[in-house]
Scaffold this motif. Structure first.
Motif, PDB file in Angstrom:
ATOM      1  N   ARG A   1       0.830  -1.210   0.000  1.00 58.58           N
ATOM      2  CA  ARG A   1       0.000   0.000   0.000  1.00 58.58           C
ATOM      3  C   ARG A   1       0.858   1.252   0.000  1.00 58.58           C
TER       4      ARG A   1
ATOM      5  N   ARG B   1       1.810   2.072  -3.250  1.00 59.98           N
ATOM      6  CA  ARG B   1       0.601   2.206  -4.085  1.00 59.98           C
ATOM      7  C   ARG B   1       0.430   1.015  -5.033  1.00 59.98           C
TER       8      ARG B   1
ATOM      9  N   TRP C   1      -1.725  -1.431  -5.366  1.00 58.71           N
ATOM     10  CA  TRP C   1      -3.019  -1.870  -4.823  1.00 58.71           C
ATOM     11  C   TRP C   1      -3.320  -3.312  -5.209  1.00 58.71           C
TER      12      TRP C   1
END
Ligand SMILES: [Zn+2]
Length: 477
Positions: free
Chosen positions: A443, A446, A448
């Motif tokens: 996370r 980033r 995801w």
């Protein structure tokens, strides 16, 4: 009687007694990761080997400082940043978190100190200054180079003849080098690159000087053990040694050098082009049992020998762990403290570690203790095992199991809950915590898709994550 420790010293190519410089404080340095990509299986091996060594040393000595650095400053990291569009800080922070999570999944304890190269620049500049002053280094064309001709012992650690090194040096030698074997201590940085002011202009250090500076800062000019993979002996360790010995001419730098052997996959050197390149994460995906099984695979081969990994070996190790846990789940609990028989069993099983960290033999003795406990628990005769141990123990049920737990602690295995392991391994809290850390790291950078994959993976195993403002907690569904 606890046997004295002996290790194979790469520097002398001999098995030698381990005599600490200060028996009250043993110091060990191991080269850590360059944080630009996930740890692969070859990276895991030294971390497991030196984790066992640190655990063994802590049993023997009142104080141990195990330093393992993070190389967060390297041209490979800059290249990865340019490739991905992420900042250098994002890449090093994310990869460091991934590394910590992966090491935790292999039950590797954190080192006592974990210095980062970017926090150690001032020490590197000091060392380079000493080398220039002492006539061991020179500035040329914005660079500072170590002069290999200034250190007559250069090549001794790796067993290479300096003249041969020169003959084998690449033809495209940088014009500012006096000698083709001279290596970079400091190099210039453009405005777009990370750089620090120095007496030789704005720039950044070479890789080798990073370890000389960090070991000096945290362990002193001279310390007991320097470890790493065999592939680091030349040029990295040869150069570290040359730098540190020349910066501190009265010191020996590391007293002993320990190097682990190569890791092969399916009989071949791991490489992306052969399609046999595996990260630690690839192994962990096989199941919550896989980290511990992989650790056992690593420890079943002596650390100096080449190790051939295959998924078949991983499953063999899992079967071995299943059988250990099956016994521990039904063994009678006995307090191990103040029990001379248990203590004697533990020392007997750990004895091989004193002989150049012979983990395969220690594991064989752990299996003997299992056989003994099995015999005791069914009321059978433990004669066969006792003969092998030649100890004359008269144990009662539970004692061999108690010894097993303590021996396993030094090897860093069998730390899961035995009952939960037998339910399918989902009770391995360390693996769940490691997965949560890996998800947080994903996370943070980033990623995801990876974060969701980890969450789904845990959900499938009946682990529910709850994100709160104080962090992520979990419970079983
Ligand atoms: Zn190093």
């Amino acid at each position: 009687m606890i046997p004295p420790l002996h290790f194979h010293n790469s520097a002398t190519r001999q098995r030698e007694p381990f005599v600490p410089i200060d028996p009250g404080h043993v110091r060990m340095y191991v080269c850590g990761p360059t944080v630009y990509d996930l740890a692969h299986l070859g990276n895991a091996r030294p971390n497991v080997v030196f984790d066992v060594l640190a655990r063994l040393l802590r049993r023997r000595y009142p104080r141990v400082t195990y330093a393992r650095n993070i190389t967060d400053l390297d041209d490979k990291i800059m290249a990865r940043a340019a490739e991905t569009g992420h900042s250098i800080a994002e890449i090093t922070a994310g990869t460091t978190a991934d590394f910590h999570a992966d090491m935790a999944s292999l039950n590797i304890l954190p080192p006592d100190v974990e210095p980062r190269a970017t926090d150690s620049i001032a020490d590197m500049v000091t060392l380079i200054g000493r080398l220039v002053e002492g006539g061991h280094a020179y500035a040329a064309d914005g660079h500072v180079l170590f002069s290999v001709a200034s250190f007559p012992e250069y090549g001794r650690l790796s067993g290479r003849d300096p003249d041969e090194l020169l003959a084998g040096a690449r033809v495209d030698v940088a014009p500012y080098k006096r000698d083709p074997g001279d290596f970079v201590l400091w190099k210039p940085s453009t405005d777009a690159m990370p750089g620090w002011d120095s007496p030789w202009g704005r720039g950044r250090p070479g890789w080798h000087i990073e370890c000389s500076a960090m070991s000096w800062r945290h362990l002193g000019e001279e310390f007991d053990i320097h470890g790493g993979g065999q592939d680091l002996i030349f040029p990295h360790h040869e150069n570290e040694l040359a730098q540190s010995r020349c910066a501190f001419p009265h010191s020996h730098f590391a007293r002993m050098w320990l190097h682990n052997g190569m890791l092969l996959v399916n009989g071949e050197k791991m490489s992306k082009s052969l399609g046999n390149f595996l990260t630690v994460r690839d192994i962990l995906r096989l199941g919550p049992w896989a980290g511990e099984a992989f650790r056992l695979v690593l420890l079943r081969t002596h650390y100096r020998a080449a190790l051939d990994y295959s998924e078949e070996r991983l499953h063999e190790a899992k079967a071995e762990l299943d059988s250990f846990y099956a016994l521990l789940a039904r063994a009678l609990p006995v307090p191990a403290a103040d029990d001379d028989t248990v203590r004697d069993m533990v020392e007997w099983a750990l004895e091989p570690l004193a002989d150049d960290l012979n983990t395969p033999l220690a594991i064989a003795r752990l299996q003997d203790l299992r056989t003994l406990e099995n015999a005791l628990s069914v009321g059978g005769s433990p004669t066969v095992v006792l003969d092998r141990a030649a100890r004359g123990w008269k144990p009662h049920p539970g004692q061999a199991a108690a010894a097993m737990r303590e021996v396993a602690e030094v090897l860093g295995i069998l730390n899961s809950d035995a009952v939960a392991w037998r339910r399918g391994g989902e009770g391995n809290d360390a693996a769940i915590e490691a997965a949560i850390q890996a998800r947080l790291a994903a996370r943070a950078r980033r990623d995801w898709a990876e974060a969701d994959r980890i969450r789904d993976d845990l959900t499938a195993k009946g682990v529910v994550l709850e994100d709160t403002k104080n962090g992520t907690t979990w419970r079983r569904a």
